[in-house]
Scaffold this active site. Structure first.
Site, PDB file in Angstrom:
ATOM      1  N   SER A 138      -8.595   9.397  -8.354  1.00  0.00           N
ATOM      2  CA  SER A 138      -8.754   8.424  -7.277  1.00  0.00           C
ATOM      3  C   SER A 138      -9.946   7.534  -7.616  1.00  0.00           C
ATOM      4  O   SER A 138     -11.064   8.028  -7.752  1.00  0.00           O
ATOM      5  CB  SER A 138      -8.979   9.173  -5.955  1.00  0.00           C
ATOM      6  OG  SER A 138      -9.301   8.274  -4.923  1.00  0.00           O
ATOM      7  N   LYS A 164      -4.857   6.346  -8.727  1.00  0.00           N
ATOM      8  CA  LYS A 164      -4.862   5.843  -7.345  1.00  0.00           C
ATOM      9  C   LYS A 164      -6.059   4.917  -7.221  1.00  0.00           C
ATOM     10  O   LYS A 164      -7.151   5.261  -7.658  1.00  0.00           O
ATOM     11  CB  LYS A 164      -4.972   7.024  -6.386  1.00  0.00           C
ATOM     12  CG  LYS A 164      -5.469   6.709  -4.985  1.00  0.00           C
ATOM     13  CD  LYS A 164      -5.255   7.907  -4.059  1.00  0.00           C
ATOM     14  CE  LYS A 164      -6.413   8.113  -3.103  1.00  0.00           C
ATOM     15  NZ  LYS A 164      -6.215   9.298  -2.220  1.00  0.00           N
ATOM     16  N   LYS A 166      -8.432   2.639  -4.502  1.00  0.00           N
ATOM     17  CA  LYS A 166      -8.773   2.397  -3.106  1.00  0.00           C
ATOM     18  C   LYS A 166      -8.686   0.897  -2.857  1.00  0.00           C
ATOM     19  O   LYS A 166      -9.103   0.092  -3.697  1.00  0.00           O
ATOM     20  CB  LYS A 166     -10.195   2.892  -2.845  1.00  0.00           C
ATOM     21  CG  LYS A 166     -10.333   4.409  -2.939  1.00  0.00           C
ATOM     22  CD  LYS A 166      -9.640   5.082  -1.772  1.00  0.00           C
ATOM     23  CE  LYS A 166      -9.967   6.559  -1.715  1.00  0.00           C
ATOM     24  NZ  LYS A 166      -9.352   7.196  -0.523  1.00  0.00           N
ATOM     25  N   ASP A 191      -4.611   3.401  -1.774  1.00  0.00           N
ATOM     26  CA  ASP A 191      -5.025   4.105  -0.556  1.00  0.00           C
ATOM     27  C   ASP A 191      -5.923   3.178   0.260  1.00  0.00           C
ATOM     28  O   ASP A 191      -6.998   2.790  -0.189  1.00  0.00           O
ATOM     29  CB  ASP A 191      -5.786   5.394  -0.928  1.00  0.00           C
ATOM     30  CG  ASP A 191      -6.125   6.253   0.283  1.00  0.00           C
ATOM     31  OD1 ASP A 191      -5.807   5.852   1.428  1.00  0.00           O
ATOM     32  OD2 ASP A 191      -6.710   7.344   0.088  1.00  0.00           O
ATOM     33  N   GLU A 216      -0.840   4.647   0.626  1.00  0.00           N
ATOM     34  CA  GLU A 216      -1.413   5.722   1.445  1.00  0.00           C
ATOM     35  C   GLU A 216      -2.165   5.161   2.651  1.00  0.00           C
ATOM     36  O   GLU A 216      -3.014   4.281   2.515  1.00  0.00           O
ATOM     37  CB  GLU A 216      -2.357   6.543   0.547  1.00  0.00           C
ATOM     38  CG  GLU A 216      -2.936   7.796   1.187  1.00  0.00           C
ATOM     39  CD  GLU A 216      -3.757   8.622   0.194  1.00  0.00           C
ATOM     40  OE1 GLU A 216      -3.612   8.412  -1.033  1.00  0.00           O
ATOM     41  OE2 GLU A 216      -4.549   9.463   0.635  1.00  0.00           O
ATOM     42  N   ASP A 241      -2.004  10.246   5.251  1.00  0.00           N
ATOM     43  CA  ASP A 241      -3.124  11.160   4.990  1.00  0.00           C
ATOM     44  C   ASP A 241      -3.783  11.437   6.347  1.00  0.00           C
ATOM     45  O   ASP A 241      -3.425  12.404   7.039  1.00  0.00           O
ATOM     46  CB  ASP A 241      -4.075  10.487   3.969  1.00  0.00           C
ATOM     47  CG  ASP A 241      -5.380  11.236   3.721  1.00  0.00           C
ATOM     48  OD1 ASP A 241      -5.663  12.219   4.410  1.00  0.00           O
ATOM     49  OD2 ASP A 241      -6.160  10.822   2.831  1.00  0.00           O
ATOM     50  N   LYS A 265      -4.226  17.903   2.854  1.00  0.00           N
ATOM     51  CA  LYS A 265      -5.599  18.357   2.602  1.00  0.00           C
ATOM     52  C   LYS A 265      -5.858  19.498   3.568  1.00  0.00           C
ATOM     53  O   LYS A 265      -5.761  19.304   4.788  1.00  0.00           O
ATOM     54  CB  LYS A 265      -6.603  17.241   2.895  1.00  0.00           C
ATOM     55  CG  LYS A 265      -6.530  16.040   1.975  1.00  0.00           C
ATOM     56  CD  LYS A 265      -7.511  14.960   2.428  1.00  0.00           C
ATOM     57  CE  LYS A 265      -7.417  13.745   1.511  1.00  0.00           C
ATOM     58  NZ  LYS A 265      -8.169  12.584   2.046  1.00  0.00           N
ATOM     59  N   GLY A 293      -7.694  15.051  -2.004  1.00  0.00           N
ATOM     60  CA  GLY A 293      -9.024  15.562  -2.319  1.00  0.00           C
ATOM     61  C   GLY A 293     -10.056  14.941  -1.409  1.00  0.00           C
ATOM     62  O   GLY A 293      -9.807  13.900  -0.784  1.00  0.00           O
TER      63      GLY A 293
HETATM   64  O1  OSB Z   1      -8.524   9.245   1.486  1.00  0.00           O
HETATM   65  O2  OSB Z   1      -7.935  10.468  -0.101  1.00  0.00           O
HETATM   66  C1  OSB Z   1      -8.835   9.986   0.571  1.00  0.00           C
HETATM   67  C2  OSB Z   1     -12.258  10.962  -0.820  1.00  0.00           C
HETATM   68  C3  OSB Z   1     -12.976  11.097   0.349  1.00  0.00           C
HETATM   69  C4  OSB Z   1     -12.357  10.818   1.543  1.00  0.00           C
HETATM   70  C5  OSB Z   1     -11.021  10.437   1.573  1.00  0.00           C
HETATM   71  C6  OSB Z   1     -10.287  10.328   0.400  1.00  0.00           C
HETATM   72  C7  OSB Z   1     -10.938  10.566  -0.818  1.00  0.00           C
HETATM   73  C8  OSB Z   1     -10.298  10.404  -2.117  1.00  0.00           C
HETATM   74  C9  OSB Z   1     -10.922  11.163  -3.278  1.00  0.00           C
HETATM   75  O3  OSB Z   1      -9.407   9.633  -2.345  1.00  0.00           O
HETATM   76  C10 OSB Z   1     -10.037  12.192  -3.858  1.00  0.00           C
HETATM   77  C11 OSB Z   1     -10.803  13.124  -4.763  1.00  0.00           C
HETATM   78  O4  OSB Z   1     -11.370  14.114  -4.274  1.00  0.00           O
HETATM   79  O5  OSB Z   1     -10.851  12.861  -5.969  1.00  0.00           O
HETATM   80 MG    MG Z   2      -6.396   9.131   1.482  1.00  0.00          MG
END
Ligand code: OSB
Ligand code: MG
Length: 386
Positions: A138, A164, A166, A191, A216, A241, A265, A293
């Protein structure tokens, strides 16, 4: 399974520097705060991670709200009691509304403890299968689109087989198009972490022809209803999510047509047990899931790997190598990316990792011990203030 009496519980509020800032639509994290829960009983120790962070940006929870809920409401109902399974732990804090991350952290520690007592790995206890799980990375929002393309390229060179990125308003279609143009064949997803409303549908549709695996959580964290209006306007599957806090929510989302994929999660849904209920529901109705994650330490990551080895986790998880997050982790084992874009599931008893007490101590902002005899919190010497 033999029941174990919880003789002592420890709670730590930790802060760990990330190797690089992680930017999402809700903010930037440079230090990862969270809580570590330790359960001791029957001569064994179980570890769990509470994935709430410093700020209430991802959800309403923070490390401090979850400390309050554990300290004042959950721990008093758990300390000194015997637990032979995780369902009875869920019953012990049944009267506590919300706060899934606090519940998930203590539940994870009980899973670890019970698996160790049974001499099995968490993976075996959860009925997971296989030596490895497929993973991706991510990638946070970068200062420029060019920097993002470069960052993604480096991860692909390191061996990640699913990316992925952001996104947030203003840094979305342009970023997604640039990454897709530079890497035409890489499995790619975006995401938004709840950054849009239905009024942004036209903008979101600009990403519909990029052959994305999924989009996402484009809309609000509490909004399954409007996602059900957005999904029919898109070819790309929506993956929820933030909006899915339970197996019930998963059913609502599927029956309303709000998404085609679910990110699971354990922290968000109140624990591994509910995560498995969602997994099982989705398996039954043909909705693929993957393991999300929360920038976990090695404690949380080990549990995520066990969870992600269940059969309906068919898409790669947000479970990356240790060095993507930490210079110094609080567990001794380093998670590394295998050549085939997988990470190996720990096979030892429980979560299968060894906590480095020195590193944990260094990361600790505040700690408290609760002993069954006195039922009163006993502060450790040298306790730091937060
Ligand atoms: O939305 O998936 C998410 C990290 C912190 C809070 C929300 C998210 C995330 C990630 C990181 O996308 C995923 C990772 O732990 O590598
Ligand atoms: Mg997410």
């Amino acid at each position: 399974m033999t029941a174990i009496r919880i003789e002592q519980i420890e709670l730590r509020h930790i802060s760990m520097p990330l190797v690089a800032p992680f930017e999402t639509s809700f903010g930037v994290e440079t230090e990862r705060e969270g809580l570590i829960v330790t359960l001791r009983g029957g001569g064994l120790t179980g570890w769990g991670e509470v994935v709430a962070s410093r700020d209430p940006g991802y959800s309403a929870e923070t490390a401090k709200t979850e400390w309050h809920i554990l300290n004042d409401f959950i721990i008093p109902n758990v300390l000194g009691k015997e637990f032979g399974d995780v369902e009875s732990l869920e019953k012990a804090y049944d009267s506590v509304r919300g706060h899934p991350m606090a519940k998930a952290g203590i539940q994870a520690a009980l899973y670890d403890l019970l698996a160790k007592a049974g001499g099995v790995s968490l993976q075996t206890m959860l009925d997971g299968k296989g030596k490895t799980v497929k993973v991706g990375v991510s990638v946070g929002i970068q200062p420029t689109t060019a920097a993002l393309v470069e960052r993604v390229g480096k991860y692909i060179e390191e061996g990640y087989k699913r990316i992925k990125i952001k996104i947030k308003p203003g840094r979305d279609a342009q970023d997604a198009k640039a990454v897709r143009a530079a890497f035409p064949d890489i499995p790619l997803q975006v995401d938004a972490n709840s950054a849009y409303t239905l009024d942004d549908a036209e903008m979101i549709k600009q990403m519909d022809d990029l052959n994305l695996l999924l989009i996402e959580q484009p809309l609000s964290e509490d909004d399954i209803f409007d996602h059900a209006k957005l999904q029919p306007q898109l070819k790309t599957p929506i993956c929820l999510d933030e909006s899915i806090l339970s197996a019930r929510h998963a059913r609502w989302a599927r029956e309303l047509g709000a998404c085609k994929i679910i990110n699971i999660k354990a922290g968000r849904v109140g624990g591994l047990r509910e995560a498995i209920r969602i997994h099982d529901y989705c398996a039954g109705v043909g909705v693929p899931v993957w393991c999300g994650g929360m920038l976990e330490t090695g404690i949380g990551r080990a549990a995520n790997l066990a969870l992600a080895s269940l059969p309906n986790f068919t898409l790669p998880g947000d479970i990356s190598a240790t060095k993507r997050y930490w210079k110094e982790d609080i567990v001794a084992e380093e998670f590394m990316l295998n050549d085939d874009g997988t990470i190996t599931v720990p096979a030892g008893p429980g979560i299968g990792v060894t906590v480095r007490e020195g590193a944990l101590e260094k990361a600790t902002l505040r700690k408290e011990a609760y002993r069954a005899e006195s039922k009163r919190p006993i502060a450790f010497p040298g306790q730091k203030k937060t």
